[in-house]
Enzyme design. Structure first.
Site, PDB file in Angstrom:
ATOM      1  N   LYS A   1      -6.188  -0.650   6.505  1.00  0.00           N
ATOM      2  CA  LYS A   1      -7.434  -1.220   6.626  1.00  0.00           C
ATOM      3  C   LYS A   1      -8.391  -0.488   6.845  1.00  0.00           C
ATOM      4  CE  LYS A   1      -4.844  -5.086   5.794  1.00  0.00           C
ATOM      5  NZ  LYS A   1      -4.988  -5.855   4.616  1.00  0.00           N
TER       6      LYS A   1
ATOM      7  N   ASP B   1       0.919  -1.198  -0.097  1.00  0.00           N
ATOM      8  CA  ASP B   1      -0.066   0.003   0.086  1.00  0.00           C
ATOM      9  C   ASP B   1       0.792   1.392   0.144  1.00  0.00           C
ATOM     10  OD1 ASP B   1      -2.341  -1.650   0.029  1.00  0.00           O
ATOM     11  OD2 ASP B   1      -2.805  -1.133   2.303  1.00  0.00           O
TER      12      ASP B   1
ATOM     13  N   ASP C   1       0.205  -0.306   5.833  1.00  0.00           N
ATOM     14  CA  ASP C   1      -0.947  -1.143   5.510  1.00  0.00           C
ATOM     15  C   ASP C   1      -2.141  -0.731   5.995  1.00  0.00           C
ATOM     16  OD1 ASP C   1      -1.867  -2.985   3.673  1.00  0.00           O
ATOM     17  OD2 ASP C   1      -2.109  -4.807   5.383  1.00  0.00           O
TER      18      ASP C   1
END
Length: 340
Positions: free
Chosen positions: A261, A246, A259
Site C-alpha cells: 500500500k 500482490d 499487500d
C-alpha cells in the site's frame, strides 16, 4: 403574679416538677419559654430507634473499635478483614461478555482441510502469475466497497468534499488518477525486483515518482524470501469471489499474502489500514481454496510505503489475527450477497 400562678398550676399537674423548678425559676426569673419547651419535650412519647433492631452481638467488635479510639487505626488489611466478615470474600473480576456478536451463517474455514499439498517441483523458484478470469463473480475490492458502514461512508464523503474544495473538481480527479498511477508503477517496480531485474528497476526508479516508495520499503524487502506468486489471480471455489494478489512470499520465515500500500500519511498501526486486513484475509482464504495453488497460507502482511522515503510500516498478521478478520470478511460477503 401571673407567672407564679401559672407555675403553681403546672407543678400540680407534673408533681415532681414542683421541687425542681419552683425555687430556681422564681428566684432567677428565667423566661418561661425555656420551661414550657422543656415541659413539652418531656411530655412527648419517646420514639423507638431503628438501631435497637440491629444485632448487637454481631457488631460488638466493630462498635468497640470505633468508640475506643479517637484516631482511626484501621489499615487496608483490617478493612479487608471486616469486609470479608460482613460480606464474604470478594468475587474475582470477570470481563463482561459481549452480547450480539454476529457469526457467519455460511461459515467456511480459512484453511482448506481437504486440499492436497503437491510435492515441490523443480521450477518452484519461478513465481506464479495466473491471469485474473473475468467472470460474473464479484471481486474482493467490489464487495468491500459496497458493504462500507455508514460511518465509513460519511468519513470518505467528507474527505472527498474537503479535497474538492481545496483542489476543485478537475484537480481532485487529476489527484486520484496520479495516486492510482503511482500505485501501479510501484507494484511494477517491486515485481521487477522480485523477478531478479533489480538493476533495471533501480535505474528506472531513481529519478521517477516511485523512487521514494522503493526507498521506503528497502528494509522490508530484506526480510522477504521465496516468492511464490506475483500479481496473480485467485478465486474461492466455494464462496465464489475473486481477487488479484500482490505477492505471496515468506516474511521472516512465515509464508504470507503480502499487500503493498502507498500512503501520504503515516499508518503505524494495523487499525490505520481500515479494511485492508479483511482484504488480505479474503485473499488467504481464496488461495487455500483455489486448486491452482499447491500450497496454503496462514499469515498476512500489509506494507505501507511512503513517497517521501520514510521507513515503511509492515503490519504482520499471525494465524489467529487472520482468522478473526476472516470471520469479519465472511460477514461482509454475506451482506453483499443479501444486497445483490
Amino acid at each position: 403574679l401571673v407567672r407564679m400562678q401559672f407555675l403553681q398550676i403546672l407543678s400540680r399537674k407534673l408533681g415532681s416538677l414542683e421541687m425542681l423548678f419552683q425555687i430556681p425559676f422564681c428566684q432567677k426569673q428565667f423566661p418561661y419559654t425555656y420551661l414550657s419547651t422543656s415541659a413539652c419535650v418531656y411530655s412527648k412519647k419517646k420514639k423507638g430507634s431503628s438501631y435497637e433492631q440491629v444485632d448487637q452481638e454481631k457488631y460488638t467488635n466493630l462498635v468497640h473499635s470505633v468508640t475506643s479510639y479517637k484516631i482511626s487505626v484501621q489499615t487496608p488489611e483490617t478493612i479487608l478483614e471486616e469486609d470479608n466478615l460482613l460480606y464474604g470474600p470478594p468475587a474475582k473480576h470477570r470481563p463482561p461478555i459481549k452480547a450480539g456478536t454476529k457469526t457467519p451463517k455460511n461459515w467456511v474455514p480459512l484453511i482448506n482441510p481437504s486440499k492436497r499439498i503437491l510435492p515441490v517441483s523443480s521450477d518452484s523458484k519461478v513465481p506464479m502469475k495466473i491471469g485474473l478470469q473475468r467472470t460474473k463473480m464479484p471481486s474482493v475490492t467490489r464487495i468491500l466497497q459496497q458493504t462500507l458502514s455508514p460511518q465509513q461512508v460519511f468519513y470518505l464523503e467528507r474527505w472527498k468534499q474537503k479535497m474538492i474544495e481545496e483542489l476543485g473538481k478537475d484537480g481532485f480527479e487529476k489527484y486520484t488518477k496520479n495516486l492510482f498511477l503511482q500505485g501501479e508503477l510501484f507494484h511494477s517496480a517491486l515485481e521487477s525486483i522480485f523477478l531478479s531485474e533489480e538493476m533495471a528497476a533501480r535505474d528506472q526508479g531513481e529519478d521517477d515518482i516511485v523512487a521514494g516508495y522503493l526507498s521506503s520499503v528497502g528494509h522490508v524487502l530484506e526480510d522477504i524470501s521465496e516468492v511464490k506468486a506475483l500479481e496473480s489471480g485467485v478465486h474461492h471455489e466455494t464462496l465464489q469471489y475473486l481477487g488479484l494478489v500482490d505477492c505471496v512470499a515468506k516474511y521472516r520465515g512465515q509464508l504470507c499474502v503480502i499487500d503493498w500500500k502507498t500512503s501520504e500519511k503515516p499508518k503505524p498501526f494495523l487499525q490505520n489500514t481500515y479494511d485492508n486486513p479483511l482484504q488480505v484475509a479474503a485473499y488467504i482464504g481464496a488461495i487455500n481454496h483455489d486448486a491452482n495453488y499447491d500450497f496454503q497460507v496462514r499469515c498476512g502482511l500489509i506494507v505501507v510505503a511512503y513517497k517521501n522515503g520514510s521507513p515503511a510500516h509492515p503490519h504482520f498478521m499471525d494465524p489467529d489475527l487472520c482468522s478473526q478478520y476472516w470471520n469479519k470478511w465472511l460477514l461482509r460477503l454475506e451482506e453483499y450477497m443479501d444486497k445483490n
